[in-house]
Design a protein around this motif. Structure first.
Motif, PDB file in Angstrom:
ATOM      1  N   SER A 293       2.962  22.446  44.062  1.00  0.00           N
ATOM      2  CA  SER A 293       2.395  23.430  43.857  1.00  0.00           C
ATOM      3  C   SER A 293       2.755  24.635  43.641  1.00  0.00           C
ATOM      4  CB  SER A 293       3.627  24.029  45.506  1.00  0.00           C
ATOM      5  OG  SER A 293       5.097  25.079  45.426  1.00  0.00           O
ATOM      6  N   THR A 294       2.922  25.078  42.179  1.00  0.00           N
ATOM      7  CA  THR A 294       2.823  25.915  42.038  1.00  0.00           C
ATOM      8  C   THR A 294       1.450  25.205  40.913  1.00  0.00           C
ATOM      9  OG1 THR A 294       5.447  26.221  41.968  1.00  0.00           O
ATOM     10  CG2 THR A 294       4.429  27.301  39.797  1.00  0.00           C
ATOM     11  N   ALA A 295       1.591  24.002  40.645  1.00  0.00           N
ATOM     12  CA  ALA A 295       0.437  23.573  39.727  1.00  0.00           C
ATOM     13  C   ALA A 295      -1.034  23.602  40.190  1.00  0.00           C
ATOM     14  CB  ALA A 295       1.027  22.580  39.457  1.00  0.00           C
ATOM     15  N   LEU A 296      -0.560  23.152  41.950  1.00  0.00           N
ATOM     16  CA  LEU A 296      -1.740  23.266  42.546  1.00  0.00           C
ATOM     17  C   LEU A 296      -2.639  25.341  42.580  1.00  0.00           C
ATOM     18  CD1 LEU A 296      -1.299  20.425  45.099  1.00  0.00           C
ATOM     19  CD2 LEU A 296      -2.870  20.111  43.465  1.00  0.00           C
ATOM     20  N   THR A 297      -1.042  25.442  42.964  1.00  0.00           N
ATOM     21  CA  THR A 297      -1.797  27.125  42.743  1.00  0.00           C
ATOM     22  C   THR A 297      -3.139  27.808  42.165  1.00  0.00           C
ATOM     23  OG1 THR A 297      -0.253  27.846  44.021  1.00  0.00           O
ATOM     24  CG2 THR A 297      -0.857  29.568  43.550  1.00  0.00           C
ATOM     25  N   ILE A 298      -2.079  26.931  40.397  1.00  0.00           N
ATOM     26  CA  ILE A 298      -2.758  27.551  38.971  1.00  0.00           C
ATOM     27  C   ILE A 298      -4.201  26.943  39.281  1.00  0.00           C
ATOM     28  CG2 ILE A 298      -3.110  27.294  36.421  1.00  0.00           C
ATOM     29  CD1 ILE A 298       0.577  27.432  36.620  1.00  0.00           C
ATOM     30  N   PHE A 299      -4.550  25.613  40.069  1.00  0.00           N
ATOM     31  CA  PHE A 299      -6.009  25.461  39.552  1.00  0.00           C
ATOM     32  C   PHE A 299      -6.072  26.023  41.132  1.00  0.00           C
ATOM     33  CE2 PHE A 299      -7.868  22.132  42.228  1.00  0.00           C
ATOM     34  CZ  PHE A 299      -9.769  21.918  41.130  1.00  0.00           C
ATOM     35  N   ILE A 300      -6.038  26.249  42.078  1.00  0.00           N
ATOM     36  CA  ILE A 300      -7.145  27.052  42.622  1.00  0.00           C
ATOM     37  C   ILE A 300      -7.251  27.932  42.568  1.00  0.00           C
ATOM     38  CG2 ILE A 300      -6.779  28.098  45.664  1.00  0.00           C
ATOM     39  CD1 ILE A 300      -5.066  25.033  46.015  1.00  0.00           C
ATOM     40  N   MET A 301      -6.138  29.265  41.599  1.00  0.00           N
ATOM     41  CA  MET A 301      -6.743  30.049  40.695  1.00  0.00           C
ATOM     42  C   MET A 301      -7.951  30.119  40.279  1.00  0.00           C
ATOM     43  SD  MET A 301      -3.641  32.322  40.814  1.00  0.00           S
ATOM     44  CE  MET A 301      -3.825  33.908  39.832  1.00  0.00           C
ATOM     45  N   ASN A 302      -8.111  29.344  39.423  1.00  0.00           N
ATOM     46  CA  ASN A 302      -9.249  29.151  38.629  1.00  0.00           C
ATOM     47  C   ASN A 302     -10.388  28.795  39.516  1.00  0.00           C
ATOM     48  OD1 ASN A 302     -10.131  27.957  35.597  1.00  0.00           O
ATOM     49  ND2 ASN A 302      -9.784  26.329  35.359  1.00  0.00           N
ATOM     50  N   VAL A 303      -9.877  27.970  40.569  1.00  0.00           N
ATOM     51  CA  VAL A 303     -11.132  27.888  41.272  1.00  0.00           C
ATOM     52  C   VAL A 303     -12.046  29.081  41.646  1.00  0.00           C
ATOM     53  CG1 VAL A 303     -12.533  26.796  43.275  1.00  0.00           C
ATOM     54  CG2 VAL A 303     -11.374  25.574  41.289  1.00  0.00           C
ATOM     55  N   HIS A 304     -10.866  29.732  42.426  1.00  0.00           N
ATOM     56  CA  HIS A 304     -11.086  30.821  43.137  1.00  0.00           C
ATOM     57  C   HIS A 304     -11.874  32.028  42.398  1.00  0.00           C
ATOM     58  CE1 HIS A 304     -10.854  35.085  45.244  1.00  0.00           C
ATOM     59  NE2 HIS A 304     -10.337  35.380  44.560  1.00  0.00           N
ATOM     60  N   HIS A 305     -11.202  31.971  41.130  1.00  0.00           N
ATOM     61  CA  HIS A 305     -12.193  32.975  39.361  1.00  0.00           C
ATOM     62  C   HIS A 305     -12.567  32.742  39.122  1.00  0.00           C
ATOM     63  CE1 HIS A 305      -9.072  35.790  40.633  1.00  0.00           C
ATOM     64  NE2 HIS A 305      -8.518  35.311  40.360  1.00  0.00           N
ATOM     65  N   CYS A 306     -14.172  31.932  39.202  1.00  0.00           N
ATOM     66  CA  CYS A 306     -15.109  31.054  39.194  1.00  0.00           C
ATOM     67  C   CYS A 306     -16.528  31.865  38.676  1.00  0.00           C
ATOM     68  CB  CYS A 306     -15.491  29.846  39.777  1.00  0.00           C
ATOM     69  SG  CYS A 306     -14.430  28.329  39.816  1.00  0.00           S
ATOM     70  N   GLY A 307     -16.690  32.354  37.913  1.00  0.00           N
ATOM     71  CA  GLY A 307     -17.599  33.294  37.841  1.00  0.00           C
ATOM     72  C   GLY A 307     -19.164  33.217  37.678  1.00  0.00           C
ATOM     73  N   PRO A 308     -19.840  34.265  37.742  1.00  0.00           N
ATOM     74  CA  PRO A 308     -21.424  34.347  37.797  1.00  0.00           C
ATOM     75  C   PRO A 308     -22.070  32.625  36.763  1.00  0.00           C
ATOM     76  CG  PRO A 308     -21.269  36.408  38.070  1.00  0.00           C
ATOM     77  CD  PRO A 308     -19.891  35.370  37.069  1.00  0.00           C
ATOM     78  N   GLY A 309     -21.169  32.696  36.256  1.00  0.00           N
ATOM     79  CA  GLY A 309     -21.746  31.167  34.667  1.00  0.00           C
ATOM     80  C   GLY A 309     -21.843  30.289  35.937  1.00  0.00           C
ATOM     81  N   ALA A 310     -21.042  29.990  36.229  1.00  0.00           N
ATOM     82  CA  ALA A 310     -20.311  28.729  36.593  1.00  0.00           C
ATOM     83  C   ALA A 310     -21.696  28.282  37.847  1.00  0.00           C
ATOM     84  CB  ALA A 310     -19.362  28.344  38.358  1.00  0.00           C
ATOM     85  N   ARG A 311     -20.842  26.408  37.403  1.00  0.00           N
ATOM     86  CA  ARG A 311     -22.085  25.543  38.203  1.00  0.00           C
ATOM     87  C   ARG A 311     -21.813  25.812  40.064  1.00  0.00           C
ATOM     88  NH1 ARG A 311     -21.109  19.852  35.859  1.00  0.00           N
ATOM     89  NH2 ARG A 311     -18.446  20.825  36.736  1.00  0.00           N
ATOM     90  N   PRO A 312     -23.300  25.447  40.143  1.00  0.00           N
ATOM     91  CA  PRO A 312     -23.146  25.481  42.420  1.00  0.00           C
ATOM     92  C   PRO A 312     -21.860  24.633  42.776  1.00  0.00           C
ATOM     93  CG  PRO A 312     -25.564  25.692  41.137  1.00  0.00           C
ATOM     94  CD  PRO A 312     -24.242  24.955  39.820  1.00  0.00           C
ATOM     95  N   VAL A 313     -22.155  24.813  43.674  1.00  0.00           N
ATOM     96  CA  VAL A 313     -20.693  24.178  44.006  1.00  0.00           C
ATOM     97  C   VAL A 313     -21.097  22.676  44.716  1.00  0.00           C
ATOM     98  CG1 VAL A 313     -18.903  23.236  46.068  1.00  0.00           C
ATOM     99  CG2 VAL A 313     -19.554  25.570  45.514  1.00  0.00           C
ATOM    100  N   PRO A 314     -21.181  21.434  44.424  1.00  0.00           N
ATOM    101  CA  PRO A 314     -21.259  20.327  44.301  1.00  0.00           C
ATOM    102  C   PRO A 314     -21.799  20.053  45.973  1.00  0.00           C
ATOM    103  CG  PRO A 314     -19.670  20.021  43.105  1.00  0.00           C
ATOM    104  CD  PRO A 314     -20.050  20.930  43.459  1.00  0.00           C
TER     105      PRO A 314
END
Length: 440
Positions: A293-314
């Motif tokens: 769960s901690t590893a998934l939390t780190i991954f989800i936080m990375n998704v949450h903090h995607c900035g304006p330069g990120a690709r659009p959602v597939p």
């Protein structure tokens, strides 16, 4: 008084006559080819300690041995009707009955108590003893385990052709047992075994008492199991915390450290064997789940903090996560509900309103400009004004698109947080039910 004095003189005379030519070194039988019958009875008085780590059971026993001494008989009418006397046990021959699985480093035997000698030669020797016996401890179902500890008594030097050892009763005596706060005694059956060892060809009989114990698990439930279950239910709540709070990962690490402390407490009292106790398996499974769960939390936080330069959602993620999983987990924006259709045209309406506002403002300015100056004078500024307005509108549209892309990634992270929260809640519940089911 005179009668009691006569009894004393007769007892003194009896003792002198019995042991005048008696030797306690030889087996007291008339025929040396016949075996001497010795009966054994064990009374369990108290369980002092059960050391699971060293696999040693400390118990307080009353051991009763009875046999017939053919050299110590008398006619009670010749000695004032004295039928029995009590003398020190060192005066008579005693069978060398010991506890085979003794684990005491000092190897202490029974206490030197008196024996009861009757006129027909029957001797009864009751002696209390504090014994330390080796017991194979199986902690696979700790703290809901039961143990079978054996107490094997037998002669050390006399074989079955010299001493025939038998148990007086089919079970140990538990009438005077003092209840133990940790262990419940279910029974103490006795069995007689005749074993031929590799050193000798003669058979050696022994009497084995099997002490059936069941652990009272209330102490461990309230001090080890329930705190672990409550701490485990805190781990999925890390997905419910806001990503901007900065406490999602620290909550998982704190819960992991708490379970590590409980695991160490259990490991200190358990023997270092290959069998992992049931509560230890629960701790390991819960710690593995919290690590995931901690590893998934780190991954989800990375998704949450995607900035304006990120690709659009597939498209597949938009269809699976933002539509189906969002409705399943009831994740919606302000003004929506989990049953109402999503309002995807809000951004377009705002953009249209903004574009209309710019157009109206542009038309107003142009109209004012045209009303205040000649047409040919304003015509030179018309192209520059349109370029400026188009640049501002393009910046606004790009800003709105970046905001929409960032908000979509944040919603993806929120949906994944809510989905994994319910998944891990279900896993904790199923693991808890599995532990309690195995305990039952």
């Amino acid at each position: 008084p005179g009668c009691r004095g006569a009894q004393g003189r007769f007892a003194y005379k009896l003792l002198h006559d019995l042991f005048a030519n008696y030797s306690s070194a030889l087996r007291p039988v008339e025929d040396t080819d016949r075996a001497l019958n010795v009966t054994l009875q064990v009374t369990l008085s108290q369980i002092i300690d059960m050391d699971e780590r060293n696999q040693v059971l400390t118990s307080y026993l009353w051991v009763r041995q009875a046999w017939l001494d053919a050299h110590l008989t008398w006619d009670k009418d010749d000695y004032g009707g004295i039928d029995s006397i009590r003398i020190p046990s060192s005066y008579v021959w005693r069978p060398d009955i010991i506890l085979y699985n003794n684990a005491d480093e000092h190897f202490g035997g029974s206490m030197e108590t008196n024996v009861v000698l009757r006129s027909d030669g029957h001797i009864m020797w009751d002696s209390p003893a504090i014994t330390k016996s080796s017991c194979k401890v199986d902690v696979s179902y700790f703290p809901f385990d039961g143990q079978r500890c054996r107490l094997t008594f037998g002669s050390w030097t006399y074989n079955g052709n010299q001493i025939d050892l038998r148990n007086r009763l089919d079970t140990g005596d538990l009438t005077d047992f003092v209840e133990n706060v940790e262990w419940e005694v279910l029974g103490m059956p006795a069995t007689r075994n005749v074993i031929t060892y590799g050193c000798c060809s003669e058979p050696y009989p022994d009497v084995t008492y099997t002490l059936l114990l069941r652990r009272r698990a209330s102490f461990y439930i309230f001090n080890l199991l329930l705190p672990c279950i409550m701490v485990s239910f805190l781990a999925p709540l890390g997905f419910y915390l806001l990503a901007d709070s900065g406490e999602k990962v620290s909550l998982g690490v704190t819960v992991l450290l708490a379970l590590t402390v409980f695991q160490l407490l259990v490991a200190e009292s358990m023997p270092p064997s290959e069998s992992v106790p049931l509560i230890g398996k629960y701790y390991i499974a819960t710690m593995t789940m919290i690590t995931a769960s901690t590893a998934l939390t780190i991954f989800i936080m990375n998704v949450h903090h995607c900035g304006p330069g990120a690709r659009p959602v597939p498209p597949w993620a938009r269809r699976l996560i933002l539509h189906h999983m969002a409705r399943l987990c009831c994740v919606y924006e302000v003004g929506e509900s989990c049953k109402s259709p999503q309002r995807a045209l809000g951004g377009q309406a705002a953009t249209g309103d903004a574009g209309g506002l710019w157009e109206s403002c542009g038309e107003g300015e142009v109209g004012t400009e045209a009303a205040g100056c000649p047409w040919d004078h304003c015509l030179c500024h018309h192209d520059a004004l349109l370029r400026n307005v188009g640049y501002i509108a393009g910046c606004f549209r790009r800003h709105r698109a970046n905001q929409r892309r960032t908000s979509e990634w944040k919603k993806v992270a929120k949906v994944m947080d809510r989905f994994f929260m319910w998944v891990f809640f279900l896993m904790v519940f199923l693991m808890s039910m599995l532990v309690l089911g195995n305990a039952a």
